[in-house]
Design a protein around this motif. Structure first.
Motif, PDB file in Angstrom:
ATOM      1  N   PHE A   9       0.858  -1.184   0.000  1.00 62.50           N
ATOM      2  CA  PHE A   9       0.000   0.000   0.000  1.00 62.50           C
ATOM      3  C   PHE A   9       0.897   1.238   0.000  1.00 62.50           C
ATOM      4  N   PRO A  10       1.179   1.777  -1.187  1.00 60.55           N
ATOM      5  CA  PRO A  10       2.121   2.902  -1.308  1.00 60.55           C
ATOM      6  C   PRO A  10       1.784   4.067  -0.390  1.00 60.55           C
ATOM      7  N   ILE A  11       2.806   4.729   0.063  1.00 54.19           N
ATOM      8  CA  ILE A  11       2.775   5.910   0.928  1.00 54.19           C
ATOM      9  C   ILE A  11       2.168   5.601   2.293  1.00 54.19           C
ATOM     10  N   ILE A  12       0.847   5.318   2.369  1.00 56.81           N
ATOM     11  CA  ILE A  12       0.206   5.069   3.658  1.00 56.81           C
ATOM     12  C   ILE A  12       0.854   3.877   4.353  1.00 56.81           C
ATOM     13  N   GLY A  13       1.000   2.779   3.620  1.00 57.62           N
ATOM     14  CA  GLY A  13       1.617   1.586   4.200  1.00 57.62           C
ATOM     15  C   GLY A  13       3.055   1.827   4.595  1.00 57.62           C
ATOM     16  N   TRP A  14       3.781   2.581   3.769  1.00 52.78           N
ATOM     17  CA  TRP A  14       5.190   2.857   4.054  1.00 52.78           C
ATOM     18  C   TRP A  14       5.346   3.728   5.291  1.00 52.78           C
ATOM     19  N   ILE A  15       4.428   4.673   5.461  1.00 55.51           N
ATOM     20  CA  ILE A  15       4.488   5.559   6.624  1.00 55.51           C
ATOM     21  C   ILE A  15       4.194   4.793   7.914  1.00 55.51           C
ATOM     22  N   LEU A  16       3.199   3.919   7.860  1.00 56.82           N
ATOM     23  CA  LEU A  16       2.750   3.234   9.070  1.00 56.82           C
ATOM     24  C   LEU A  16       3.603   2.018   9.436  1.00 56.82           C
ATOM     25  N   ALA A  17       4.198   1.376   8.436  1.00 61.14           N
ATOM     26  CA  ALA A  17       4.858   0.078   8.655  1.00 61.14           C
ATOM     27  C   ALA A  17       5.907   0.060   9.778  1.00 61.14           C
ATOM     28  N   PRO A  18       6.891   0.972   9.810  1.00 58.08           N
ATOM     29  CA  PRO A  18       7.950   0.840  10.816  1.00 58.08           C
ATOM     30  C   PRO A  18       7.457   0.901  12.263  1.00 58.08           C
ATOM     31  N   SER A  19       6.676   1.936  12.592  1.00 59.26           N
ATOM     32  CA  SER A  19       6.241   2.089  13.974  1.00 59.26           C
ATOM     33  C   SER A  19       5.169   1.083  14.363  1.00 59.26           C
ATOM     34  N   TYR A  20       4.309   0.714  13.422  1.00 63.65           N
ATOM     35  CA  TYR A  20       3.325  -0.336  13.700  1.00 63.65           C
ATOM     36  C   TYR A  20       4.051  -1.633  14.053  1.00 63.65           C
ATOM     37  N   ALA A  21       5.166  -1.895  13.357  1.00 63.32           N
ATOM     38  CA  ALA A  21       5.938  -3.109  13.626  1.00 63.32           C
ATOM     39  C   ALA A  21       6.494  -3.100  15.047  1.00 63.32           C
ATOM     40  N   VAL A  22       6.938  -1.931  15.512  1.00 60.57           N
ATOM     41  CA  VAL A  22       7.476  -1.818  16.875  1.00 60.57           C
ATOM     42  C   VAL A  22       6.392  -2.117  17.904  1.00 60.57           C
ATOM     43  N   VAL A  23       5.236  -1.457  17.744  1.00 61.35           N
ATOM     44  CA  VAL A  23       4.142  -1.649  18.702  1.00 61.35           C
ATOM     45  C   VAL A  23       3.643  -3.091  18.662  1.00 61.35           C
ATOM     46  N   ALA A  24       3.482  -3.641  17.452  1.00 55.27           N
ATOM     47  CA  ALA A  24       2.997  -5.012  17.311  1.00 55.27           C
ATOM     48  C   ALA A  24       3.968  -6.005  17.942  1.00 55.27           C
ATOM     49  N   ALA A  25       5.263  -5.786  17.753  1.00 56.24           N
ATOM     50  CA  ALA A  25       6.265  -6.685  18.334  1.00 56.24           C
ATOM     51  C   ALA A  25       6.202  -6.636  19.857  1.00 56.24           C
ATOM     52  N   THR A  26       6.024  -5.449  20.409  1.00 59.08           N
ATOM     53  CA  THR A  26       5.926  -5.306  21.861  1.00 59.08           C
ATOM     54  C   THR A  26       4.686  -6.012  22.384  1.00 59.08           C
ATOM     55  N   LEU A  27       3.555  -5.817  21.707  1.00 63.81           N
ATOM     56  CA  LEU A  27       2.317  -6.465  22.126  1.00 63.81           C
ATOM     57  C   LEU A  27       2.409  -7.981  22.024  1.00 63.81           C
ATOM     58  N   SER A  28       3.142  -8.475  21.042  1.00 67.89           N
ATOM     59  CA  SER A  28       3.231  -9.925  20.844  1.00 67.89           C
ATOM     60  C   SER A  28       3.990 -10.628  21.961  1.00 67.89           C
ATOM     61  N   THR A  29       4.736  -9.852  22.746  1.00 64.05           N
ATOM     62  CA  THR A  29       5.449 -10.453  23.894  1.00 64.05           C
ATOM     63  C   THR A  29       4.565 -10.480  25.126  1.00 64.05           C
ATOM     64  N   TYR A  30       3.326  -9.975  24.984  1.00 62.18           N
ATOM     65  CA  TYR A  30       2.346 -10.008  26.072  1.00 62.18           C
ATOM     66  C   TYR A  30       1.097 -10.757  25.574  1.00 62.18           C
ATOM     67  N   PRO A  31       1.230 -12.013  25.128  1.00 63.62           N
ATOM     68  CA  PRO A  31       0.097 -12.710  24.502  1.00 63.62           C
ATOM     69  C   PRO A  31      -1.085 -12.946  25.437  1.00 63.62           C
ATOM     70  N   ASN A  32      -0.822 -12.953  26.741  1.00 57.91           N
ATOM     71  CA  ASN A  32      -1.909 -13.234  27.691  1.00 57.91           C
ATOM     72  C   ASN A  32      -2.406 -11.978  28.400  1.00 57.91           C
ATOM     73  N   SER A  33      -1.903 -10.814  27.997  1.00 55.83           N
ATOM     74  CA  SER A  33      -2.337  -9.573  28.635  1.00 55.83           C
ATOM     75  C   SER A  33      -3.593  -9.059  27.988  1.00 55.83           C
ATOM     76  N   SER A  34      -4.230  -8.117  28.627  1.00 54.98           N
ATOM     77  CA  SER A  34      -5.449  -7.508  28.073  1.00 54.98           C
ATOM     78  C   SER A  34      -5.113  -6.439  27.057  1.00 54.98           C
ATOM     79  N   LYS A  35      -3.856  -6.068  26.954  1.00 60.27           N
ATOM     80  CA  LYS A  35      -3.398  -5.040  26.021  1.00 60.27           C
ATOM     81  C   LYS A  35      -4.250  -3.777  26.158  1.00 60.27           C
ATOM     82  N   GLN A  36      -4.202  -3.260  27.330  1.00 56.88           N
ATOM     83  CA  GLN A  36      -5.010  -2.104  27.666  1.00 56.88           C
ATOM     84  C   GLN A  36      -4.873  -0.985  26.675  1.00 56.88           C
TER      85      GLN A  36
END
Length: 253
Positions: free
Chosen positions: A226-253
């Motif tokens: 997804f040009p532009i929009i995907g490129w803008i969001l991809a790096p930081s979304y990856a950081v947040v998603a990676a952090t959340l994935s280490t809390y698989p049993n949390s409520s992810k408030q």
């Protein structure tokens, strides 16, 4: 591994909701815009260079003249198809080198964003320290350089395989899987560092949870469709998603 892949992929959807709920957009857009600008510039120049390199190599080896004799044959088709695959693998090599350069540049923002995500999930503040931030940046740079060396070795090996007819057709898939793993590795390491794991412990942990790394990197790559929009969001979304994935049993408030 399949379970970890699913967790990593689902974490992107959770990351989207998390970012909206906690208004983290400024930490998404600033590095995202910088990433997009550098990405477009690099792709333009490297794309031209890759095409010239392939043409030069074909001429110097005499392969071009030999193949021209089979321009209307199946051999000619294989050459054209192989050239396209070689160009694709070269672009993936560029992308891997660019990615690690950007990880080094964006390390302070990504380290903070991962810490911010964890502090919200755990409901506690992590005391800010310039000294600790400096250590985090240095650690990120060291691991990025380490991963870039290993990934380059693998991609160059794959590049050689791409020259072999038929077998070479699988090389783009192999290259993408390697890319996914090492990018996800870098994103997950921010959480490993915060948990006070040494680089060796981080390498061991992520090596035993390859699904989390590959899944994170896979969606990161998919967002580039997804040009532009995907490129803008991809790096930081990856950081947040990676952090959340280490809390698989949390409520992810």
């Amino acid at each position: 591994m399949l379970k970890e892949l699913i967790i990593a992929i689902q974490s992107y959807s959770q990351a989207h909701q998390f970012i909206i709920k906690h208004k983290l957009w400024k930490w998404i857009l600033i590095p995202g815009l910088l990433y997009t600008l550098l990405f477009l510039t690099g792709m333009y120049y490297f794309g031209q260079t890759s095409g010239d390199f392939i043409e030069w190599m074909a001429m110097k080896t005499g392969l071009r003249g030999w193949i021209d004799q089979f321009s209307n044959s199946f051999v000619g088709f294989l050459f054209v198809f192989g050239t396209a695959l070689l160009w694709l693998v070269l672009m993936l090599l560029y992308f891997s080198l660019f990615k690690f350069l950007f990880l080094i540049i964006g390390s302070p923002v990504f380290a903070y964003l991962s810490e911010k995500t964890a502090s919200i999930i755990e409901g506690k503040d992590f005391p800010f320290s310039f000294a600790q931030l400096g250590k985090d940046i240095l650690r990120g740079i060291k691991l990025a350089l380490r991963n870039s060396v290993w990934q380059t070795v693998y991609v160059l090996s794959i590049l050689l395989l791409s020259l072999i007819p038929l077998i070479g057709w699988l090389t783009p898939i192999l290259a993408v899987l390697v890319e996914c793993y090492y990018y996800g590795f870098s994103m997950l390491d921010y959480s490993m560092e915060r948990q006070k794991k040494s680089p060796a412990e981080s390498i061991f942990y992520i090596g035993n949870h390859k699904g989390l790394a590959i899944g994170n990197g896979f969606i990161f790559y998919l967002m580039h469709m997804f040009p532009i929009i995907g490129w803008i969001l991809a790096p930081s979304y990856a950081v947040v998603a990676a952090t959340l994935s280490t809390y698989p049993n949390s409520s992810k408030q």
